[in-house]
Design an enzyme around this catalytic site. Structure first.
Site, PDB file in Angstrom:
ATOM      1  N   LYS A 126       0.796  -1.129  -0.017  1.00  0.00           N
ATOM      2  CA  LYS A 126       0.034  -0.075   0.000  1.00  0.00           C
ATOM      3  C   LYS A 126       0.961   1.075   0.200  1.00  0.00           C
ATOM      4  O   LYS A 126       2.048   1.075   0.363  1.00  0.00           O
ATOM      5  CB  LYS A 126      -0.870   0.080   1.321  1.00  0.00           C
ATOM      6  CG  LYS A 126      -2.200   0.898   1.041  1.00  0.00           C
ATOM      7  CD  LYS A 126      -3.342   0.009   0.461  1.00  0.00           C
ATOM      8  CE  LYS A 126      -4.345   0.591   0.106  1.00  0.00           C
ATOM      9  NZ  LYS A 126      -5.525  -0.018  -0.303  1.00  0.00           N
ATOM     10  N   ASP A 166      -7.019   4.600  -4.268  1.00  0.00           N
ATOM     11  CA  ASP A 166      -7.782   4.118  -3.033  1.00  0.00           C
ATOM     12  C   ASP A 166      -8.416   5.490  -2.767  1.00  0.00           C
ATOM     13  O   ASP A 166      -8.302   6.492  -4.054  1.00  0.00           O
ATOM     14  CB  ASP A 166      -6.607   3.775  -1.954  1.00  0.00           C
ATOM     15  CG  ASP A 166      -7.360   3.290  -0.754  1.00  0.00           C
ATOM     16  OD1 ASP A 166      -7.844   2.248  -0.801  1.00  0.00           O
ATOM     17  OD2 ASP A 166      -7.489   4.249   0.335  1.00  0.00           O
ATOM     18  N   ASN A 241     -16.148   6.626  -5.096  1.00  0.00           N
ATOM     19  CA  ASN A 241     -16.037   5.540  -6.002  1.00  0.00           C
ATOM     20  C   ASN A 241     -16.897   4.296  -5.399  1.00  0.00           C
ATOM     21  O   ASN A 241     -17.905   3.646  -6.092  1.00  0.00           O
ATOM     22  CB  ASN A 241     -14.663   5.356  -6.653  1.00  0.00           C
ATOM     23  CG  ASN A 241     -14.891   3.949  -7.362  1.00  0.00           C
ATOM     24  OD1 ASN A 241     -14.512   2.934  -6.948  1.00  0.00           O
ATOM     25  ND2 ASN A 241     -15.264   4.138  -8.571  1.00  0.00           N
TER      26      ASN A 241
HETATM   27  N1  GLU Z   1      -7.200   0.164  -2.702  1.00  0.00           N
HETATM   28  C1  GLU Z   1      -8.069  -0.768  -3.220  1.00  0.00           C
HETATM   29  C2  GLU Z   1      -8.021  -1.763  -1.712  1.00  0.00           C
HETATM   30  O1  GLU Z   1      -8.314  -1.331  -0.720  1.00  0.00           O
HETATM   31  C3  GLU Z   1      -7.855  -1.462  -4.273  1.00  0.00           C
HETATM   32  C4  GLU Z   1      -6.447  -2.044  -4.519  1.00  0.00           C
HETATM   33  C5  GLU Z   1      -5.954  -2.146  -5.948  1.00  0.00           C
HETATM   34  O2  GLU Z   1      -6.576  -2.399  -6.698  1.00  0.00           O
HETATM   35  O3  GLU Z   1      -4.778  -2.681  -6.191  1.00  0.00           O
HETATM   36  O4  GLU Z   1      -8.286  -2.938  -1.824  1.00  0.00           O
END
Ligand code: GLU
Length: 445
Positions: A126, A166, A241
């Site tokens: 992340k 995100d 989103n």
């Molecule tokens: N940010 C999203 C999550 O919390 C998607 C992450 C992604 O698609 O790599 O899973």
């Protein structure tokens, strides 16, 4: 908590001082894992948990850029490459003023288990920045993204680490980030980022996937009680989103979504949220929910209080971490809640989770219920690797199959460990065992 795990937890907490959200995510997972270690003493022997809690790599960097007035601005950038046992690090980037290392680590830690549950070959990571895109012009956002990528590019790649969106990072930001990556590396490496635009390597359904997936998972939970979304009264928090697409999917299954929120307030729309208007206000105009209320009759806009004051049979928290506390949970239960599916990451506090579980409410934790987004990112990677692009129907069917599969894995794991219906336990153990087995197989690294 199991005494052997308590000692490991204490070391992790002491080693990462001041990172409250990371502590919360770790403790919540540890509370589920006692029984696994009874069955698998080899995990303790190999110090799997200690290794899992220490990211493989943490990158913190300066992001300098100039605003529209020509003033120099400095932000801090992060990428935590947490675990690559199952595949390249995979997880989003969050641009929000609250971002600091503890937030990125909690999100990265959750991502390991979430990604394992999808059954796709992706590790956990992340990143993000304390940059606040709100009120910034497109040109400012572009300059920020270009500067951010000018450092990040050296750490990522389709076989190394694949960021996505995100909070605060959507199609616009991914576009600027991809453009700068391509420019610096001189490579059209589609698989380095997901959430791309459909004409340049993106996947259909990726924008809808997290919200849709949360509803599909929740529908599977409802089925275990012989019911469905049809006729439910739903409250969604957030209006980004994830929230918008959760509203759309829940209503397509026959529910009425009567409320959603932003950081200033919430709307109550007894006729059911008008998704077209919500998209126009939030996605096209980048406006506020107040504008939604001004443009539709019969809608109340409430500035004080909490969206969880609105009674509902199903709740879908799709805003951010710790947005639903124990008091809000107790109110929801009193008002007749039967199910909750977390579209956001860790939106319920530990007190709230305890209230829901005690009351026998179906509770789908984020690492299972919101895994549809990252799962569809993995489908985007698959399309990029084969230079293909799939139809909406095919991709949505894949997403549905994955969400039904995650529900099944959580439910059957909970059964196997003697706690039927405990999706928290099912998700934590289901994800953990997969990662732990792969770590064991790959030796001490
Ligand atoms: N940010 C999203 C999550 O919390 C998607 C992450 C992604 O698609 O790599 O899973």
């Amino acid at each position: 908590m199991d005494a052997r795990l308590e000692a490991i937890r204490d070391t992790v907490l002491a080693r990462n001082p001041g990172e409250a959200e990371f502590h919360q995510a770790v403790v919540e997972v540890f509370e589920s894992l006692g029984p696994v270690h009874d069955r698998h003493p080899e995990f303790l022997e190999a110090a799997i948990l200690e290794r899992l809690c220490e990211p493989e790599r943490q990158i913190i960097f300066r992001v300098p850029w100039t605003d529209d007035q020509g003033r120099v601005q400095i932000n801090r950038g992060f990428r935590v490459e947490f675990n690559s046992a199952l595949g390249p690090y995979k997880g989003g980037l969050r641009f929000h003023p609250s971002v600091y290392l503890g937030i990125v680590k909690f999100l990265g830690f959750e991502q390991i288990f979430k990604n394992a549950l999808t059954g796709m070959p992706i590790g956990g990571g992340k990143g993000g920045s304390d940059f606040d895109p709100r009120g910034r012009s497109d040109a400012e956002v572009m300059r920020f993204c270009q500067s951010f990528m000018t450092e990040l590019y050296r750490h990522i790649g389709e076989y190394t680490d694949v960021p996505a969106g995100d909070i605060g990072v959507g199609g616009r930001e991914i576009g600027y980030l991809f453009g700068q990556y391509k420019r610096i590396t001189n490579r059209y490496e589609s698989g380095v980022l997901t959430g791309k635009g459909i004409s340049w390597g993106g996947s259909l359904v990726r924008p809808e996937a997290t919200g849709f997936g949360t509803v599909i998972f929740t529908e599977e939970m409802l089925k275990t009680r012989g019911t469905s979304f049809d006729g439910q009264r739903v409250v969604v928090s957030g209006s980004g989103n994830v929230a918008i697409n959760a509203v759309a999917k829940a209503q397509s299954l026959g529910a009425t979504v009567v409320a959603c929120s932003d950081s200033s307030g919430y709307v109550v729309d007894e006729a059911g949220i008008d998704v077209g208007l919500l998209r126009q206000v939030k996605e096209v105009e980048r406006g506020r929910l107040k504008d939604y209320a001004l443009r539709r009759s019969g809608v109340a806009y409430v500035e004080a209080g909490s969206v969880w004051d609105v009674d509902a049979t199903v709740a879908l928290p799709c805003a951010t971490q710790n947005e639903l506390d124990g008091d809000a949970a107790a109110r929801l239960v009193r008002n007749g809640l039967i199910a909750i599916g977390e579209g956001a990451n860790m939106p319920s506090t530990r007190e709230a989770v305890a209230v829901f579980q005690e009351a026998g409410v179906l509770f789908g934790p984020g690492k299972a219920a919101n895994a549809g987004g990252v799962a569809t990112s993995a489908l985007e990677m698959q399309q990029n690797a084969s230079r293909d692009s799939w139809s909406f129907e095919h991709t949505e069917q894949r997403l549905t199959d994955i969400m039904v599969g995650i529900h099944h894995r959580c439910a059957s794991t909970a059964d196997e460990y003697g706690e039927p219906g405990n999706y928290v336990l099912g998700a934590n153990i289901g994800g953990f065992v997969k990662v732990a087995d792969a770590m064991l197989a790959q030796g001490l690294i």
